[in-house]
Design a protein around this motif. Structure first.
Motif, PDB file in Angstrom:
ATOM      1  N   GLU A 117       0.804  -1.220   0.000  1.00 14.42           N
ATOM      2  CA  GLU A 117       0.000   0.000   0.000  1.00 14.42           C
ATOM      3  C   GLU A 117       0.841   1.277   0.000  1.00 14.42           C
ATOM      4  O   GLU A 117       0.400   2.297  -0.519  1.00 14.42           O
ATOM      5  CB  GLU A 117      -0.943   0.005   1.207  1.00 14.42           C
ATOM      6  CG  GLU A 117      -2.037  -1.044   1.100  1.00 14.42           C
ATOM      7  CD  GLU A 117      -3.180  -0.790   2.055  1.00 14.42           C
ATOM      8  OE1 GLU A 117      -4.318  -0.658   1.592  1.00 14.42           O
ATOM      9  OE2 GLU A 117      -2.930  -0.708   3.279  1.00 14.42           O
ATOM     10  N   THR A 118       2.037   1.234   0.610  1.00 13.97           N
ATOM     11  CA  THR A 118       2.851   2.448   0.710  1.00 13.97           C
ATOM     12  C   THR A 118       4.065   2.441  -0.199  1.00 13.97           C
ATOM     13  O   THR A 118       4.633   3.495  -0.479  1.00 13.97           O
ATOM     14  CB  THR A 118       3.361   2.653   2.149  1.00 13.97           C
ATOM     15  OG1 THR A 118       4.280   1.599   2.477  1.00 13.97           O
ATOM     16  CG2 THR A 118       2.211   2.677   3.147  1.00 13.97           C
ATOM     17  N   GLY A 119       4.511   1.255  -0.633  1.00 11.45           N
ATOM     18  CA  GLY A 119       5.733   1.159  -1.416  1.00 11.45           C
ATOM     19  C   GLY A 119       7.000   1.147  -0.584  1.00 11.45           C
ATOM     20  O   GLY A 119       8.104   1.268  -1.123  1.00 11.45           O
ATOM     21  N   LYS A 120       6.891   0.988   0.726  1.00 10.97           N
ATOM     22  CA  LYS A 120       8.066   1.026   1.596  1.00 10.97           C
ATOM     23  C   LYS A 120       8.946  -0.199   1.422  1.00 10.97           C
ATOM     24  O   LYS A 120       8.487  -1.283   1.040  1.00 10.97           O
ATOM     25  CB  LYS A 120       7.639   1.058   3.072  1.00 10.97           C
ATOM     26  CG  LYS A 120       6.933   2.294   3.512  1.00 10.97           C
ATOM     27  CD  LYS A 120       6.679   2.235   5.009  1.00 10.97           C
ATOM     28  CE  LYS A 120       5.845   3.432   5.430  1.00 10.97           C
ATOM     29  NZ  LYS A 120       5.764   3.571   6.885  1.00 10.97           N
ATOM     30  N   ALA A 121      10.223  -0.025   1.783  1.00 10.41           N
ATOM     31  CA  ALA A 121      11.088  -1.176   1.996  1.00 10.41           C
ATOM     32  C   ALA A 121      10.602  -1.912   3.245  1.00 10.41           C
ATOM     33  O   ALA A 121       9.996  -1.326   4.145  1.00 10.41           O
ATOM     34  CB  ALA A 121      12.538  -0.726   2.185  1.00 10.41           C
ATOM     35  N   ARG A 122      10.862  -3.200   3.312  1.00  8.12           N
ATOM     36  CA  ARG A 122      10.293  -4.013   4.384  1.00  8.12           C
ATOM     37  C   ARG A 122      10.799  -3.599   5.768  1.00  8.12           C
ATOM     38  O   ARG A 122      10.046  -3.613   6.746  1.00  8.12           O
ATOM     39  CB  ARG A 122      10.577  -5.495   4.127  1.00  8.12           C
ATOM     40  CG  ARG A 122       9.619  -6.436   4.910  1.00  8.12           C
ATOM     41  CD  ARG A 122       9.730  -7.852   4.385  1.00  8.12           C
ATOM     42  NE  ARG A 122       8.742  -8.767   4.924  1.00  8.12           N
ATOM     43  CZ  ARG A 122       7.497  -8.914   4.485  1.00  8.12           C
ATOM     44  NH1 ARG A 122       7.070  -8.167   3.468  1.00  8.12           N
ATOM     45  NH2 ARG A 122       6.676  -9.792   5.024  1.00  8.12           N
ATOM     46  N   LEU A 123      12.069  -3.238   5.871  1.00  9.89           N
ATOM     47  CA  LEU A 123      12.586  -2.821   7.168  1.00  9.89           C
ATOM     48  C   LEU A 123      11.875  -1.575   7.665  1.00  9.89           C
ATOM     49  O   LEU A 123      11.591  -1.444   8.859  1.00  9.89           O
ATOM     50  CB  LEU A 123      14.095  -2.570   7.089  1.00  9.89           C
ATOM     51  CG  LEU A 123      14.760  -2.181   8.408  1.00  9.89           C
ATOM     52  CD1 LEU A 123      14.584  -3.284   9.458  1.00  9.89           C
ATOM     53  CD2 LEU A 123      16.239  -1.868   8.205  1.00  9.89           C
ATOM     54  N   HIS A 124      11.565  -0.665   6.761  1.00 11.02           N
ATOM     55  CA  HIS A 124      10.839   0.536   7.164  1.00 11.02           C
ATOM     56  C   HIS A 124       9.399   0.199   7.538  1.00 11.02           C
ATOM     57  O   HIS A 124       8.827   0.829   8.435  1.00 11.02           O
ATOM     58  CB  HIS A 124      10.879   1.573   6.046  1.00 11.02           C
ATOM     59  CG  HIS A 124      12.276   1.990   5.696  1.00 11.02           C
ATOM     60  ND1 HIS A 124      12.620   2.495   4.455  1.00 11.02           N
ATOM     61  CD2 HIS A 124      13.425   1.965   6.415  1.00 11.02           C
ATOM     62  CE1 HIS A 124      13.911   2.758   4.436  1.00 11.02           C
ATOM     63  NE2 HIS A 124      14.425   2.437   5.609  1.00 11.02           N
ATOM     64  N   ALA A 125       8.803  -0.775   6.885  1.00 12.57           N
ATOM     65  CA  ALA A 125       7.475  -1.237   7.288  1.00 12.57           C
ATOM     66  C   ALA A 125       7.524  -1.829   8.693  1.00 12.57           C
ATOM     67  O   ALA A 125       6.592  -1.665   9.488  1.00 12.57           O
ATOM     68  CB  ALA A 125       6.942  -2.265   6.291  1.00 12.57           C
ATOM     69  N   HIS A 126       8.635  -2.500   8.997  1.00 14.71           N
ATOM     70  CA  HIS A 126       8.747  -3.112  10.326  1.00 14.71           C
ATOM     71  C   HIS A 126       8.813  -2.061  11.430  1.00 14.71           C
ATOM     72  O   HIS A 126       8.458  -2.348  12.587  1.00 14.71           O
ATOM     73  CB  HIS A 126       9.967  -4.032  10.400  1.00 14.71           C
ATOM     74  CG  HIS A 126       9.895  -4.989  11.545  1.00 14.71           C
ATOM     75  ND1 HIS A 126      10.384  -4.700  12.797  1.00 14.71           N
ATOM     76  CD2 HIS A 126       9.367  -6.235  11.626  1.00 14.71           C
ATOM     77  CE1 HIS A 126      10.176  -5.731  13.600  1.00 14.71           C
ATOM     78  NE2 HIS A 126       9.549  -6.668  12.911  1.00 14.71           N
ATOM     79  N   GLU A 127       9.251  -0.853  11.122  1.00 16.04           N
ATOM     80  CA  GLU A 127       9.219   0.214  12.127  1.00 16.04           C
ATOM     81  C   GLU A 127       7.799   0.412  12.647  1.00 16.04           C
ATOM     82  O   GLU A 127       7.597   0.724  13.829  1.00 16.04           O
ATOM     83  CB  GLU A 127       9.725   1.524  11.524  1.00 16.04           C
ATOM     84  CG  GLU A 127      11.220   1.563  11.262  1.00 16.04           C
ATOM     85  CD  GLU A 127      11.686   2.934  10.784  1.00 16.04           C
ATOM     86  OE1 GLU A 127      10.820   3.804  10.512  1.00 16.04           O
ATOM     87  OE2 GLU A 127      12.905   3.128  10.691  1.00 16.04           O
ATOM     88  N   GLU A 128       6.819   0.244  11.786  1.00 12.01           N
ATOM     89  CA  GLU A 128       5.433   0.407  12.211  1.00 12.01           C
ATOM     90  C   GLU A 128       5.009  -0.717  13.151  1.00 12.01           C
ATOM     91  O   GLU A 128       4.301  -0.490  14.134  1.00 12.01           O
ATOM     92  CB  GLU A 128       4.508   0.451  10.999  1.00 12.01           C
ATOM     93  CG  GLU A 128       4.772   1.625  10.063  1.00 12.01           C
ATOM     94  CD  GLU A 128       3.569   1.935   9.203  1.00 12.01           C
ATOM     95  OE1 GLU A 128       2.459   2.058   9.750  1.00 12.01           O
ATOM     96  OE2 GLU A 128       3.732   2.053   7.983  1.00 12.01           O
ATOM     97  N   VAL A 129       5.434  -1.937  12.847  1.00 14.74           N
ATOM     98  CA  VAL A 129       5.136  -3.067  13.732  1.00 14.74           C
ATOM     99  C   VAL A 129       5.743  -2.819  15.108  1.00 14.74           C
ATOM    100  O   VAL A 129       5.101  -3.024  16.144  1.00 14.74           O
ATOM    101  CB  VAL A 129       5.669  -4.380  13.122  1.00 14.74           C
ATOM    102  CG1 VAL A 129       5.571  -5.529  14.122  1.00 14.74           C
ATOM    103  CG2 VAL A 129       4.893  -4.717  11.844  1.00 14.74           C
ATOM    104  N   GLN A 130       6.988  -2.363  15.121  1.00  9.02           N
ATOM    105  CA  GLN A 130       7.647  -2.069  16.391  1.00  9.02           C
ATOM    106  C   GLN A 130       6.878  -1.009  17.177  1.00  9.02           C
ATOM    107  O   GLN A 130       6.622  -1.163  18.383  1.00  9.02           O
ATOM    108  CB  GLN A 130       9.073  -1.578  16.143  1.00  9.02           C
ATOM    109  CG  GLN A 130       9.997  -2.589  15.484  1.00  9.02           C
ATOM    110  CD  GLN A 130      11.313  -1.944  15.080  1.00  9.02           C
ATOM    111  OE1 GLN A 130      11.883  -1.147  15.809  1.00  9.02           O
ATOM    112  NE2 GLN A 130      11.789  -2.262  13.883  1.00  9.02           N
ATOM    113  N   ALA A 131       6.511   0.079  16.499  1.00 13.61           N
ATOM    114  CA  ALA A 131       5.852   1.194  17.184  1.00 13.61           C
ATOM    115  C   ALA A 131       4.501   0.787  17.753  1.00 13.61           C
ATOM    116  O   ALA A 131       4.138   1.166  18.883  1.00 13.61           O
ATOM    117  CB  ALA A 131       5.691   2.366  16.216  1.00 13.61           C
TER     118      ALA A 131
END
Length: 538
Positions: A117-131
């Motif tokens: 949905e956002t086009g992010k790299a996976r590590l940056h998507a994982h920042e959301e999971v962490q938060a």
């Protein structure tokens, strides 16, 4: 422009090569069955769709809510909230702790959705999971303490007993942005839920599947379905309807739209919290570790392709180390790998769509036309995907250039040189925004001193944004045009409550009594007030 190697792998494998057999595609992830499950209960008379930035292709057909649908969603939420608020806070908090575990167990599902949905790299998507996990754990553990009745000193010691109670506001209207569709949707809703509120959320349509996935998981964790309503549709149509019906409004987005939300809420005497734009500065002092600062700048400037309210867009580097820092930073920036794979490996993903690509392209072109120098990047990459743009460093930016003052919200950073701490602080503060800042130095005391002079809601020393944002017990938000209110900590949950003071007067009234006339009563109270000051009563 400089010749860049961005997204050209130096390890021998080509990140732009076709996906290996069996690799997940958008069609594998966003199935009709998944869409049907996630949109169950979303009212909508019309139809709309969202798309993936990786290719521009459609992801899903979605219901589109009308103003009448929004009104019905609030009505259902109000009925459910009355029951939810009666559940003890520790039982409500237990829902958050179960949600925490489910998010971590099933993170692969939401990582795919965030990326698509956002086009992010996976590590940056994982920042959301962490938060989100951090927020769920924090409020799951601390909500009862934040919300418990509190005793206060009364007007008359021993005679006045005062208790502060916290009541839920009712139904919170939440308008969530596209750039962090998990963290800035459900992450902000969690404290509202545990405080006893219901939520009617309008996520951005292009990234709504992520928010709907989180809703589905919260229901699985024990949240009553009607307590969490989602409405979908165009912002100018659905957004004002959410504000019109809400008992409190939580908004994250642009400063321009935030002002409109604030005006509409104020007309109804409804409270708001607003996290808005930023033009965040990073200060590299002359004693900084330049290798660590350069690596930190890559994270601070280019995470989520710079589409982060707290990312860095202005780099202030001491003139004695500017060239050495720039050499290190540029080398790391040119080595960044772009990619579209639903797996770890790419360093940066795509911009979210045509509008962001146009804004980034316009800012860079304007700067170059007026004399700025491109040190790295500066080019769109349609060979990777329709909205990819290389991480870009600009030098020689002047005040006349659009990129100097306007928020770019993309992978573009401008470098400026300074000669003293006073100059760096003055220039960093010379913007209407005040969201986040970063200071790099080996001297911790000096770093804290500089940080305290910056007019921003958060400041990170020797990192870009993650430490302050991830410290969920501490408030996070903006000064000046960057917003009102705070998320995280006590302020992040108490904003979703109404404070009530209950004062119980015992034995004697606060009025003439025991045969005292008005004058003698006034004299007695005056002596009492002097004594209370002398004995340091608060």
């Amino acid at each position: 422009m400089t010749d860049v190697q961005t997204s050209r792998d130096t390890t021998g494998t080509n990140p732009l090569a076709p996906a290996p057999a069996g690799a997940r595609t958008a069609a594998d992830v966003v199935t009709p069955e998944l869409v049907a499950q996630l949109t169950k209960g979303v009212a909508g008379s019309g139809r709309t769709a969202n798309h993936t930035p990786f290719t521009g292709e459609k992801l899903a057909d979605l219901p589109e809510s009308t103003p009448e649908d929004v009104e019905r969603a609030f009505a259902a939420a109000r009925t459910a909230q009355a029951v939810w608020a009666q559940i003890p806070v520790r039982r409500r908090a237990a829902v958050l702790l179960r949600f925490h575990d489910l998010v971590l167990e099933r993170q692969a599902e939401v990582l795919d959705l965030i990326q698509l949905e956002t086009g992010k790299a996976r590590l940056h998507a994982h920042e959301e999971v962490q938060a989100v996990a951090i927020a769920a754990r924090h409020y799951g553990r601390r909500a009862a303490a934040y919300l418990r009745p509190k005793r206060h000193a009364g007007a008359m010691p021993a005679l006045t007993k005062v208790t502060e109670l916290r009541h839920p506001r009712g139904v919170v209207g939440q308008i969530a942005p596209w750039n962090y569709p998990l963290e800035l949707s459900v992450g902000d809703a969690l404290p509202a839920f545990v405080a006893g509120n219901a939520v009617v959320m309008k996520p951005d349509t292009e990234t709504c599947l992520t928010a709907l996935w989180a809703r589905d998981l919260l229901i699985e964790a024990g949240l009553p379905a009607d307590v969490f309503q989602v409405v979908l549709g165009e912002g100018p149509v659905v957004g004002p309807e959410v504000v019109r019906h809400a008992d409190y409004v939580s908004f994250t987005g642009s400063t321009r739209t935030g002002r409109e939300v604030a005006r509409s809420a104020a007309a109804r005497l409804v409270g708001v919290s607003l996290e808005l734009g930023g033009k965040n500065a990073m200060l590299v002092l002359e004693d900084a570790d330049l290798d660590k600062a350069a690596a930190g700048a890559v994270r601070a400037c280019f995470s989520s392709a710079g589409q982060l309210c707290i990312s860095i867009e202005r780099l202030y580097v001491h003139e004695s180390v500017a060239d050495a820092f720039l050499e290190r930073f540029a080398a790391r920036t040119r080595a960044i790998r772009l990619g579209t794979s639903l797996s770890y490996g790419a360093d940066m993903g795509s911009l979210v769509g045509e509008r962001q690509l146009e804004a980034v392209t316009r800012h860079v072109a304007d700067a170059v036309a007026k004399g700025a120098k491109v040190i790295a990047g500066g080019t769109a990459r349609p060979d990777v995907g329709p909205y990819f743009y290389e991480p870009t460093i600009l030098d020689g930016v002047e005040e006349s250039m659009t990129v100097c003052a306007e928020e770019t919200f993309g992978p573009v950073v401008s470098l400026y040189r300074f000669g003293s701490d006073d100059e760096a602080v003055e220039r960093a503060n010379s913007t209407p925004y005040g969201l986040n800042a970063s200071v790099w130095t080996k001297d911790a005391r000096r770093g804290r001193a500089v940080a305290s002079r910056l007019r921003t809601g958060t400041v990170n020393i020797n990192e870009g944004y993650a430490p302050a944002y991830g410290s969920a017990q501490s408030p996070m938000g903006g000064m000046k045009d960057s917003g009102l209110g705070r998320r995280h900590g006590s302020e992040g949950i108490l904003k979703y409550t109404e404070a009530q003071t209950v004062a119980h007067q015992r034995l004697l009234p606060m009025a003439p009594s025991l045969g005292l006339d008005d004058e003698r009563y006034a004299e007695l109270m005056s002596r009492s007030l002097r004594l209370m000051k002398a004995f340091r009563f608060r």
